[in-house]
Motif scaffolding. Structure first.
Motif, PDB file in Angstrom:
ATOM      1  N   ILE A  77      21.107  21.583  34.809  1.00 24.34           N
ATOM      2  CA  ILE A  77      21.481  20.578  35.807  1.00 24.34           C
ATOM      3  C   ILE A  77      22.916  20.845  36.253  1.00 24.34           C
ATOM      4  O   ILE A  77      23.803  21.040  35.414  1.00 24.34           O
ATOM      5  CB  ILE A  77      21.397  19.154  35.208  1.00 24.34           C
ATOM      6  N   LEU A  78      23.138  20.832  37.552  1.00 25.17           N
ATOM      7  CA  LEU A  78      24.495  20.998  38.073  1.00 25.17           C
ATOM      8  C   LEU A  78      25.328  19.767  37.733  1.00 25.17           C
ATOM      9  O   LEU A  78      24.875  18.635  37.891  1.00 25.17           O
ATOM     10  CB  LEU A  78      24.475  21.203  39.583  1.00 25.17           C
ATOM     11  N   ARG A  79      26.563  19.998  37.264  1.00 25.22           N
ATOM     12  CA  ARG A  79      27.456  18.886  36.904  1.00 25.22           C
ATOM     13  C   ARG A  79      27.720  17.972  38.090  1.00 25.22           C
ATOM     14  O   ARG A  79      27.822  16.758  37.932  1.00 25.22           O
ATOM     15  CB  ARG A  79      28.785  19.415  36.377  1.00 25.22           C
ATOM     16  N   ALA A  80      27.804  18.541  39.280  1.00 21.99           N
ATOM     17  CA  ALA A  80      28.107  17.749  40.475  1.00 21.99           C
ATOM     18  C   ALA A  80      26.983  16.770  40.815  1.00 21.99           C
ATOM     19  O   ALA A  80      27.212  15.747  41.451  1.00 21.99           O
ATOM     20  CB  ALA A  80      28.373  18.671  41.659  1.00 21.99           C
ATOM     21  N   SER A  81      25.745  17.051  40.399  1.00 24.07           N
ATOM     22  CA  SER A  81      24.621  16.177  40.728  1.00 24.07           C
ATOM     23  C   SER A  81      24.417  15.052  39.706  1.00 24.07           C
ATOM     24  O   SER A  81      23.614  14.153  39.927  1.00 24.07           O
ATOM     25  CB  SER A  81      23.336  16.994  40.855  1.00 24.07           C
ATOM     26  N   VAL A  82      25.145  15.084  38.591  1.00 26.43           N
ATOM     27  CA  VAL A  82      24.983  14.076  37.544  1.00 26.43           C
ATOM     28  C   VAL A  82      25.648  12.775  37.979  1.00 26.43           C
ATOM     29  O   VAL A  82      26.833  12.749  38.306  1.00 26.43           O
ATOM     30  CB  VAL A  82      25.574  14.569  36.205  1.00 26.43           C
ATOM     31  N   THR A  83      24.857  11.693  38.000  1.00 24.74           N
ATOM     32  CA  THR A  83      25.395  10.380  38.373  1.00 24.74           C
ATOM     33  C   THR A  83      25.669   9.514  37.153  1.00 24.74           C
ATOM     34  O   THR A  83      26.498   8.616  37.205  1.00 24.74           O
ATOM     35  CB  THR A  83      24.418   9.629  39.296  1.00 24.74           C
ATOM     36  N   ARG A  84      24.979   9.785  36.064  1.00 20.44           N
ATOM     37  CA  ARG A  84      25.162   9.001  34.843  1.00 20.44           C
ATOM     38  C   ARG A  84      24.767   9.863  33.649  1.00 20.44           C
ATOM     39  O   ARG A  84      23.758  10.560  33.694  1.00 20.44           O
ATOM     40  CB  ARG A  84      24.286   7.767  34.922  1.00 20.44           C
ATOM     41  N   VAL A 133      20.153  12.106  31.097  1.00 24.35           N
ATOM     42  CA  VAL A 133      20.961  12.465  32.267  1.00 24.35           C
ATOM     43  C   VAL A 133      20.276  11.959  33.532  1.00 24.35           C
ATOM     44  O   VAL A 133      19.099  12.224  33.758  1.00 24.35           O
ATOM     45  CB  VAL A 133      21.161  13.999  32.355  1.00 24.35           C
ATOM     46  N   PHE A 134      21.026  11.229  34.339  1.00 28.50           N
ATOM     47  CA  PHE A 134      20.566  10.794  35.657  1.00 28.50           C
ATOM     48  C   PHE A 134      21.222  11.702  36.687  1.00 28.50           C
ATOM     49  O   PHE A 134      22.440  11.823  36.712  1.00 28.50           O
ATOM     50  CB  PHE A 134      20.987   9.344  35.928  1.00 28.50           C
ATOM     51  N   ALA A 135      20.419  12.364  37.497  1.00 29.94           N
ATOM     52  CA  ALA A 135      20.931  13.284  38.510  1.00 29.94           C
ATOM     53  C   ALA A 135      20.369  12.893  39.870  1.00 29.94           C
ATOM     54  O   ALA A 135      19.260  12.367  39.966  1.00 29.94           O
ATOM     55  CB  ALA A 135      20.561  14.714  38.161  1.00 29.94           C
ATOM     56  N   THR A 136      21.123  13.165  40.949  1.00 27.73           N
ATOM     57  CA  THR A 136      20.775  12.680  42.284  1.00 27.73           C
ATOM     58  C   THR A 136      19.414  13.096  42.834  1.00 27.73           C
ATOM     59  O   THR A 136      18.715  12.240  43.324  1.00 27.73           O
ATOM     60  CB  THR A 136      21.869  13.052  43.303  1.00 27.73           C
ATOM     61  N   PRO A 137      18.978  14.335  42.788  1.00 29.98           N
ATOM     62  CA  PRO A 137      17.707  14.603  43.461  1.00 29.98           C
ATOM     63  C   PRO A 137      16.485  14.112  42.674  1.00 29.98           C
ATOM     64  O   PRO A 137      15.382  14.100  43.197  1.00 29.98           O
ATOM     65  CB  PRO A 137      17.676  16.116  43.603  1.00 29.98           C
ATOM     66  N   ARG A 138      16.668  13.689  41.460  1.00 31.10           N
ATOM     67  CA  ARG A 138      15.539  13.292  40.608  1.00 31.10           C
ATOM     68  C   ARG A 138      15.349  11.781  40.618  1.00 31.10           C
ATOM     69  O   ARG A 138      16.305  11.023  40.623  1.00 31.10           O
ATOM     70  CB  ARG A 138      15.762  13.760  39.178  1.00 31.10           C
ATOM     71  N   ALA A 139      14.085  11.367  40.582  1.00 35.47           N
ATOM     72  CA  ALA A 139      13.773   9.934  40.578  1.00 35.47           C
ATOM     73  C   ALA A 139      13.917   9.334  39.176  1.00 35.47           C
ATOM     74  O   ALA A 139      14.258   8.174  39.035  1.00 35.47           O
ATOM     75  CB  ALA A 139      12.357   9.710  41.093  1.00 35.47           C
ATOM     76  N   HIS A 140      13.651  10.135  38.142  1.00 39.58           N
ATOM     77  CA  HIS A 140      13.685   9.638  36.775  1.00 39.58           C
ATOM     78  C   HIS A 140      14.728  10.412  35.974  1.00 39.58           C
ATOM     79  O   HIS A 140      15.002  11.577  36.252  1.00 39.58           O
ATOM     80  CB  HIS A 140      12.316   9.807  36.110  1.00 39.58           C
ATOM     81  N   PRO A 141      15.282   9.783  34.947  1.00 38.84           N
ATOM     82  CA  PRO A 141      16.257  10.504  34.121  1.00 38.84           C
ATOM     83  C   PRO A 141      15.580  11.582  33.279  1.00 38.84           C
ATOM     84  O   PRO A 141      14.399  11.498  32.967  1.00 38.84           O
ATOM     85  CB  PRO A 141      16.832   9.400  33.224  1.00 38.84           C
TER      86      PRO A 141
END
Length: 177
Positions: free
Chosen positions: A75-82, A41-49
């Motif tokens: 992890i919040l669904r809204a923050s997931v980018t990939r 999971v890639f999420a916005t506030p995190r640098a690494h998946p």
């Protein structure tokens, strides 16, 4: 002549696809991720998946278990980018074989040319080799290429990596989506 050309034109792309230079075009059927599936999971506030096992899904978040150094993570669904799902492991024996053969052949050519230049001189350090160092550079190229190919095959077969496929975030359990 035309037959040889056709064979050549068909062989090169086939060999390149085996070595991984041309991606495989066969797409896997899109199967949804279910709890227990290995995901990344890639999420916005995190640098690494984050990589772990999908533990649960609800309307606002995803839960991953077995995340390295963090255990269970929400992890919040809204923050997931990939969102990616593991499609199994992949090793690289053919790529290792090809790379090893090329590197070995280049090294063998260099050794063969040096041996040929030094033959008969006072610095002839290749007398201990088969043929007393009087072999053609082609023999060194073939020998080192074969040795490099075997070593490359072993190294490539020992490398395991996950294959990842992008997929949609699954809906909450019980949600008809």
């Amino acid at each position: 002549m035309r037959f040889r050309r056709a064979i050549f034109i068909c062989t090169i792309p086939a060999l390149l696809s085996l070595t991984g230079f041309i991606p495989a075009f066969a797409a896997d059927a899109a199967t949804p991720a279910v709890p227990g599936t290995r995901v990344r999971v890639f999420a916005t506030p995190r640098a690494h998946p984050l990589t772990g096992t999908l533990d649960g899904v609800d309307a606002t978040s995803l839960r991953l278990a077995g995340v390295k150094d963090q255990g269970q993570v929400e992890i919040l669904r809204a923050s997931v980018t990939r969102f990616e799902m593991s499609r199994g492991k992949q090793d690289y024996p053919v790529q290792g074989l090809v790379f090893g053969m090329i590197a070995g052949a280049l090294a063998g050519t260099a050794v063969g040319l040096i041996a040929e230049d030094l033959q008969g001189s006072s610095q002839d350090c290749f007398d201990c080799l088969p043929g007393g160092g009087g072999l053609s550079p082609a023999y060194y190229t073939i020998g080192f290429g074969a040795l490099g190919g075997v070593l490359g095959l072993l190294v490539g077969a020992s490398i395991d990596r996950d294959k990842w496929a992008r997929t949609d975030i699954p809906g909450p359990v019980g949600d008809a989506r």
